[in-house]
Design a protein around this motif. Structure first.
Motif, PDB file in Angstrom:
ATOM      1  N   LEU A  23      -0.713 -18.512   3.808  1.00  7.37           N
ATOM      2  CA  LEU A  23      -0.556 -17.229   3.127  1.00  7.37           C
ATOM      3  C   LEU A  23      -1.631 -17.039   2.069  1.00  7.37           C
ATOM      4  N   LYS A  24      -1.979 -18.116   1.372  1.00 12.56           N
ATOM      5  CA  LYS A  24      -3.005 -18.033   0.331  1.00 12.56           C
ATOM      6  C   LYS A  24      -4.330 -17.549   0.906  1.00 12.56           C
ATOM      7  N   ASN A  25      -4.649 -17.962   2.131  1.00 14.77           N
ATOM      8  CA  ASN A  25      -5.919 -17.602   2.749  1.00 14.77           C
ATOM      9  C   ASN A  25      -5.885 -16.273   3.486  1.00 14.77           C
ATOM     10  N   LYS A  26      -4.721 -15.639   3.525  1.00 14.23           N
ATOM     11  CA  LYS A  26      -4.556 -14.426   4.309  1.00 14.23           C
ATOM     12  C   LYS A  26      -5.252 -13.229   3.655  1.00 14.23           C
ATOM     13  N   ILE A  27      -5.912 -12.414   4.455  1.00  9.35           N
ATOM     14  CA  ILE A  27      -6.509 -11.159   4.010  1.00  9.35           C
ATOM     15  C   ILE A  27      -6.097 -10.062   4.987  1.00  9.35           C
ATOM     16  N   GLU A  28      -5.595  -8.954   4.461  1.00 10.87           N
ATOM     17  CA  GLU A  28      -5.169  -7.835   5.299  1.00 10.87           C
ATOM     18  C   GLU A  28      -5.994  -6.600   4.957  1.00 10.87           C
ATOM     19  N   ALA A  29      -6.288  -5.802   5.969  1.00  6.20           N
ATOM     20  CA  ALA A  29      -6.999  -4.529   5.757  1.00  6.20           C
ATOM     21  C   ALA A  29      -6.393  -3.487   6.672  1.00  6.20           C
ATOM     22  N   ASN A  30      -5.948  -2.378   6.085  1.00  8.43           N
ATOM     23  CA  ASN A  30      -5.285  -1.336   6.870  1.00  8.43           C
ATOM     24  C   ASN A  30      -5.683   0.040   6.369  1.00  8.43           C
ATOM     25  N   ASP A  31      -5.872   0.967   7.306  1.00  5.66           N
ATOM     26  CA  ASP A  31      -6.005   2.369   6.928  1.00  5.66           C
ATOM     27  C   ASP A  31      -4.654   2.855   6.424  1.00  5.66           C
ATOM     28  N   THR A  32      -4.672   3.598   5.337  1.00 10.76           N
ATOM     29  CA  THR A  32      -3.416   4.108   4.810  1.00 10.76           C
ATOM     30  C   THR A  32      -3.642   5.476   4.184  1.00 10.76           C
ATOM     31  N   SER A  33      -2.573   6.136   3.828  1.00 11.41           N
ATOM     32  CA  SER A  33      -2.631   7.445   3.172  1.00 11.41           C
ATOM     33  C   SER A  33      -2.280   7.278   1.705  1.00 11.41           C
ATOM     34  N   ILE A  34      -2.538   8.306   0.931  1.00 12.41           N
ATOM     35  CA  ILE A  34      -2.181   8.270  -0.488  1.00 12.41           C
ATOM     36  C   ILE A  34      -0.669   8.130  -0.644  1.00 12.41           C
ATOM     37  N   LYS A  35       0.084   8.783   0.218  1.00 13.88           N
ATOM     38  CA  LYS A  35       1.547   8.675   0.141  1.00 13.88           C
ATOM     39  C   LYS A  35       1.997   7.232   0.346  1.00 13.88           C
ATOM     40  N   LEU A  36       1.485   6.576   1.361  1.00 10.64           N
ATOM     41  CA  LEU A  36       1.897   5.199   1.640  1.00 10.64           C
ATOM     42  C   LEU A  36       1.365   4.232   0.587  1.00 10.64           C
ATOM     43  N   LEU A  37       0.181   4.524   0.052  1.00 14.80           N
ATOM     44  CA  LEU A  37      -0.411   3.640  -0.937  1.00 14.80           C
ATOM     45  C   LEU A  37       0.348   3.668  -2.262  1.00 14.80           C
ATOM     46  N   LEU A  38       0.794   4.846  -2.682  1.00 18.62           N
ATOM     47  CA  LEU A  38       1.322   5.017  -4.036  1.00 18.62           C
ATOM     48  C   LEU A  38       2.834   5.095  -4.131  1.00 18.62           C
ATOM     49  N   LYS A  39       3.537   5.416  -3.076  1.00 21.69           N
ATOM     50  CA  LYS A  39       4.961   5.704  -3.161  1.00 21.69           C
ATOM     51  C   LYS A  39       5.732   4.513  -3.739  1.00 21.69           C
ATOM     52  N   ASP A  40       6.327   4.743  -4.913  1.00 25.57           N
ATOM     53  CA  ASP A  40       7.167   3.751  -5.596  1.00 25.57           C
ATOM     54  C   ASP A  40       6.466   2.412  -5.813  1.00 25.57           C
ATOM     55  N   GLU A  41       5.140   2.459  -5.992  1.00 23.45           N
ATOM     56  CA  GLU A  41       4.379   1.225  -6.187  1.00 23.45           C
ATOM     57  C   GLU A  41       4.058   1.022  -7.666  1.00 23.45           C
ATOM     58  N   LYS A  42       3.723  -0.235  -7.991  1.00 28.24           N
ATOM     59  CA  LYS A  42       3.252  -0.594  -9.327  1.00 28.24           C
ATOM     60  C   LYS A  42       1.956  -1.381  -9.181  1.00 28.24           C
ATOM     61  N   PHE A  43       0.932  -0.961  -9.947  1.00 26.71           N
ATOM     62  CA  PHE A  43      -0.355  -1.633  -9.900  1.00 26.71           C
ATOM     63  C   PHE A  43      -0.706  -2.133 -11.298  1.00 26.71           C
ATOM     64  N   TYR A  44      -1.073  -3.373 -11.398  1.00 23.55           N
ATOM     65  CA  TYR A  44      -1.484  -3.952 -12.671  1.00 23.55           C
ATOM     66  C   TYR A  44      -3.017  -3.984 -12.731  1.00 23.55           C
ATOM     67  N   ILE A  45      -3.542  -3.667 -13.894  1.00 20.65           N
ATOM     68  CA  ILE A  45      -4.989  -3.552 -14.050  1.00 20.65           C
ATOM     69  C   ILE A  45      -5.506  -4.797 -14.753  1.00 20.65           C
ATOM     70  N   ASP A  46      -6.401  -5.517 -14.100  1.00 21.99           N
ATOM     71  CA  ASP A  46      -6.955  -6.727 -14.694  1.00 21.99           C
ATOM     72  C   ASP A  46      -7.762  -6.397 -15.939  1.00 21.99           C
ATOM     73  N   TYR A  47      -7.793  -7.343 -16.860  1.00 23.69           N
ATOM     74  CA  TYR A  47      -8.426  -7.132 -18.165  1.00 23.69           C
ATOM     75  C   TYR A  47      -9.903  -6.747 -18.059  1.00 23.69           C
ATOM     76  N   PHE A  48     -10.596  -7.270 -17.030  1.00 23.30           N
ATOM     77  CA  PHE A  48     -12.040  -7.064 -16.951  1.00 23.30           C
ATOM     78  C   PHE A  48     -12.416  -5.650 -16.511  1.00 23.30           C
ATOM     79  N   GLN A  49     -11.457  -4.838 -16.070  1.00 25.91           N
ATOM     80  CA  GLN A  49     -11.800  -3.486 -15.635  1.00 25.91           C
ATOM     81  C   GLN A  49     -10.766  -2.473 -16.126  1.00 25.91           C
ATOM     82  N   ARG A  50     -10.326  -2.664 -17.345  1.00 28.51           N
ATOM     83  CA  ARG A  50      -9.251  -1.818 -17.864  1.00 28.51           C
ATOM     84  C   ARG A  50      -9.723  -0.389 -18.149  1.00 28.51           C
ATOM     85  N   GLU A  51     -10.984  -0.214 -18.566  1.00 28.18           N
ATOM     86  CA  GLU A  51     -11.430   1.113 -18.986  1.00 28.18           C
ATOM     87  C   GLU A  51     -11.637   2.045 -17.793  1.00 28.18           C
TER      88      GLU A  51
END
Length: 621
Positions: free
Chosen positions: A5-33
Motif C-alpha cells: 500500500l505504501k508503494n501504491k500510486i493511483e491516477a484517475n480522471d475525475t470531476s469537480i463534484k467527485l473531487l470535492l464532495k464532502d472532502e477535507k484537504f490539508y495544506i502542507d506548510y511549504f505551500q500554504r500561501e
C-alpha cells in the motif's frame, strides 16, 4: 502500513463534484500561501465560460449538459495517510482554492432562485459533521474569510491578514468582475452543472509522502515537451536555407527570449498572442453554440500551428529571404515595444500615463495587449509609438470607467467582438486616423456619464472606486499645479490612501433626513460623499461629525480641501483657472442630502473633463 500500500500510486480522471464532495484537504506548510494573481483567475474564468458557451444554447434540456464539450483543468496530487485517511495536498492547492472561490460565487448567484432551480453545490464547499460546518480547504487561517464570503459575499480585511487572505478576497472580486453577463439566470444552472460535471481533473494519489513528492518533482522539473514558442522557432528556422542567416536568426531569437523571460516565464507566449492578434488576425469565433474557432482563438490555443497555416496569406512570407528579413527586423521591434508597454503598466511612464491607469482598471490581457500593439508600425519613431499606445490605453480606460459607473461588466466574453473589431479598425493607423477612430468609438459607447448620479460604493466595487477617486484627486492636484500623480493616491510606496466616507456611519445623526437605515447607507456610499485620505488619518476621523472633519480636510488633497470655505480665499491657481471654473466647485459648510447631490453632480462634470475626447485632437497634443 503494508509495503504494498505504501508503494501504491493511483491516477484517475475525475470531476469537480467527485473531487470535492464532502472532502477535507490539508495544506502542507511549504505551500500554504495562495498566490494566484488577477490574470490567472481571469484567464480561468474566460477559458471556462468560453468553453461552456460553445456548447450551450437556450432551450437545451438539463440532461443535454452531459454532451457538452469537456474542459481539462489539470492534475492534482494528494498524499493519503492510510492509517488516518488524512488527505494532504501536495500539488494543486492554488487550483482547488480558486475552484472553491468560484463555487462560492456561483452559489451566491443562484441564491434568489426557486429551490427547484438551484443546483446543490454547498457540499462541494464545506461539509457538516456534528452540526459543525467546516470547509474543504482545512486551514484555520482561511476559515473566517471563507465563512464571510460564503454567507454574505464579502469580507472586511483585518490588519493581520496574510497574503493568502488578501489574495482570496481580491480573486473573489475578480471573479465577480469577469464573470460574463451572457451566463444569465437561465444559463446559470446549466453552467453550474457543466462546471461540476464536465470539468476534468486528473487526481493522483500516493500513500506515502515520498512517492507524492517524487510525483510533484517529476511534474514540475522534468518536463521536456516543446513549448509553442519553441515549435514556432523550429519552423521559422527550417524556412531559412542559408546557414549563416539561420544562425543569425537563432541568436536573435535567444536574445529576445531572454528579454521576455526577464518579465515573466510565460511572456514569450503572451507576446506572440498579442503580436499575431494585433497585426494579422482577421476572424473571431461567432458567439453561437457549435461555432468553430477562428484566428483569434487559434492563436490562443496554438499560435505556432496557426502561423504555419497562415504565414503566406496573412504575413506575406513565402520564401527564405522574406522569413529572414521579417524575423530579423519586425520580431525584435515588436518585442521591444511590447516590453516597453508592459513596463509602463507597472511603473508610471509620463509619456504613456494611461498604461498605468489600465493596469489598475483595464480589460482582459487577451484583448488589451493586442489593442495596444495594433496601431504601431515597424520603423516608427518612439515618440509617435508612445502617442499611439497611450491613445489606445486612454480609449480602454474611458470604456471601462464609463461601463463601471453604469454597473456594466466588461469581461472578455462580453466585449471581445467589439474589441476585436476595434483592433482591426485601428490596425496600422496613422496618428490622425487613430485619433479620429478612437474618438468616434468613444462617442458610440452607449453608457454615459449621467449614471454617476446613481453610482455608489458597494461590497464588490471598492477597487474601482479607489481607481476613480485616485484619478479625480490627481486630476485636481494637477489643475492647481501640485506635483502629484495617480500613483501617489492609488498605490504609493509609503503610506496608503483609503476611501473616506464624509458621513460617519451613525444613522442617529441623520434621522431628520432619513426614515430607513438602508436609505441612509445608500446616500452615505454615493460617489459624491466619498474622498481619499491617508491611512491613519482616515481611521482617526472617520467617526467624527462633518463640522469637525472638515477642519482636517483642509490639510489634505485639493479635492478634499474644496469642501472647506477657506480654500476659496487665497489659492490663485484654483481661483483663476478657467478649467476649474467650468466645473462649478463650491464649499459645503454643512453636508446634507442636498450637498451630496451637488457634490455628485460635480463628480460627473469632473469625469466629463478627465475623459473628454479633446485629448484626441492633434492640436491638443
Amino acid at each position: 502500513m503494508s509495503q504494498k500500500l505504501k508503494n501504491k500510486i493511483e491516477a484517475n480522471d475525475t470531476s469537480i463534484k467527485l473531487l470535492l464532495k464532502d472532502e477535507k484537504f490539508y495544506i502542507d506548510y511549504f505551500q500554504r500561501e495562495y498566490r494566484w494573481e488577477e490574470k490567472h483567475i481571469k484567464t480561468l474564468i474566460e477559458d471556462l465560460t468560453n468553453t461552456f458557451l460553445k456548447s450551450y444554447k437556450e432551450g437545451d434540456r438539463p440532461e443535454d449538459v452531459a454532451n457538452y464539450q469537456n474542459y481539462y483543468l489539470g492534475p492534482v496530487v494528494f498524499s493519503v495517510n492510510p492509517d488516518t485517511a488524512k488527505k494532504s495536498i501536495i500539488d494543486g492547492q492554488q487550483r482547488i482554492t480558486s475552484i472553491t472561490l468560484l463555487l462560492i460565487y456561483l452559489n451566491h448567484q443562484q441564491r434568489n432562485f426557486e429551490e427547484e432551480e438551484k443546483v446543490s453545490i454547498s457540499d462541494l464547499i464545506f461539509s457538516v459533521k456534528h452540526r459543525v460546518k467546516s470547509f474543504n480547504m482545512t486551514d484555520e487561517n482561511r476559515e473566517d474569510c471563507l465563512k464571510a464570503l460564503f454567507e454574505i459575499g464579502s469580507y472586511v480585511a483585518k490588519d493581520d491578514d496574510d497574503e493568502t487572505i488578501i489574495n482570496m478576497v481580491d480573486r473573489y472580486h475578480d471573479i465577480h468582475d469577469s464573470f460574463p453577463e451572457e451566463i444569465n439566470a437561465k444559463a446559470l444552472p446549466y453552467f453550474i452543472d457543466w462546471f461540476v460535471e464536465n470539468v476534468v481533473i486528473v487526481e493522483i494519489t500516493a500513500y506515502s509522502d515520498e512517492n507524492a513528492y517524487t510525483i510533484f518533482e517529476t511534474m514540475n522539473d522534468r518536463g521536456l515537451n516543446l513549448t509553442p514558442t519553441e515549435m514556432l522557432k523550429g519552423y521559422v528556422l527550417s524556412k531559412i536555407t542559408d546557414r549563416k542567416k539561420r544562425n543569425e536568426i537563432n541568436d536573435i531569437w535567444k536574445a529576445e527570449m531572454i528579454k521576455l523571460h526577464d518579465y515573466s516565464k510565460n511572456a514569450d507566449q503572451s507576446f506572440f498572442h498579442a503580436w499575431f492578434r494585433a497585426k494579422y488576425a482577421v476572424s473571431i469565433r461567432p458567439g453561437k453554440a457549435g461555432s468553430q474557432n477562428q484566428d483569434f482563438e487559434l492563436i490562443g490555443t496554438g499560435f505556432h500551428s496557426w502561423f504555419k497555416d497562415n504565414h503566406s496569406d496573412l504575413f506575406d512570407l513565402n520564401n527564405a529571404e522574406e522569413f529572414y528579413t521579417f524575423f530579423k527586423d519586425s520580431f525584435p521591434f515588436f518585442v521591444k515595444y511590447y516590453l516597453k508597454a508592459w513596463k509602463a503598466r507597472q511603473e508610471f511612464e509620463p509619456r504613456m500615463p494611461h498604461l498605468t491607469y489600465i493596469n489598475s482598471w483595464g480589460i482582459a490581457d487577451s484583448l488589451q495587449e493586442p489593442m495596444l500593439m495594433a496601431a504601431i508600425n515597424h520603423g516608427e519613431k518612439e515618440e509617435l509609438i508612445f502617442q499611439k499606445i497611450d491613445a489606445v490605453a486612454r480609449f480602454i480606460e474611458t470604456f471601462t470607467v464609463r461601463r463601471s459607473v453604469n454597473y456594466k461588466k466588461f469581461g472578455q466574453t462580453a466585449i471581445k467582438y467589439t474589441m476585436f473589431n476595434i483592433i482591426k479598425l485601428i490596425r496600422n493607423n496613422e496618428l490622425n486616423d487613430l485619433y479620429s477612430n478612437l474618438s468616434k468609438e468613444i462617442n458610440d459607447i452607449p453608457q454615459n456619464w449621467s449614471a454617476v448620479q446613481d453610482f455608489r460604493l458597494h461590497g464588490m466595487n471598492r477597487k474601482f472606486v479607489k481607481h476613480l477617486l485616485s484619478r479625480i484627486s490627481s486630476h485636481m492636484d494637477k489643475q492647481v499645479g501640485k506635483d502629484t500623480s495617480y500613483v501617489a493616491y492609488h498605490h504609493p510606496k509609503g503610506k496608503q490612501f483609503e476611501i473616506e466616507h464624509i458621513w460617519a456611519d451613525k444613522f442617529d445623526e441623520h434621522k431628520s433626513e432619513f426614515d430607513q437605515l438602508n436609505d441612509f447607507r445608500d446616500w452615505r456610499n454615493k460617489i459624491g460623499a466619498l474622498i481619499l485620505l491617508p491611512n491613519g488619518t482616515n481611521q482617526s476621523f472617520n467617526s467624527d461629525r462633518y463640522e469637525d472633519k472638515i477642519q482636517h480636510y483642509l490639510k489634505e488633497n485639493t479635492y478634499a480641501q474644496t469642501l472647506h470655505s477657506s480654500y476659496y480665499e487665497k489659492n490663485p491657481n484654483f481661483l483663476n483657472s478657467n478649467s476649474i471654473k467650468s466645473l462649478g466647485f463650491k464649499h459645503h459648510d454643512d453636508f446634507k442630502k442636498s450637498d451630496i447631490v451637488e457634490r455628485t453632480a460635480l463628480v460627473e462634470r469632473i469625469c466629463e473633463q478627465i475623459w473628454a475626447t479633446d485629448y484626441f485632437q492633434i492640436e491638443h497634443q
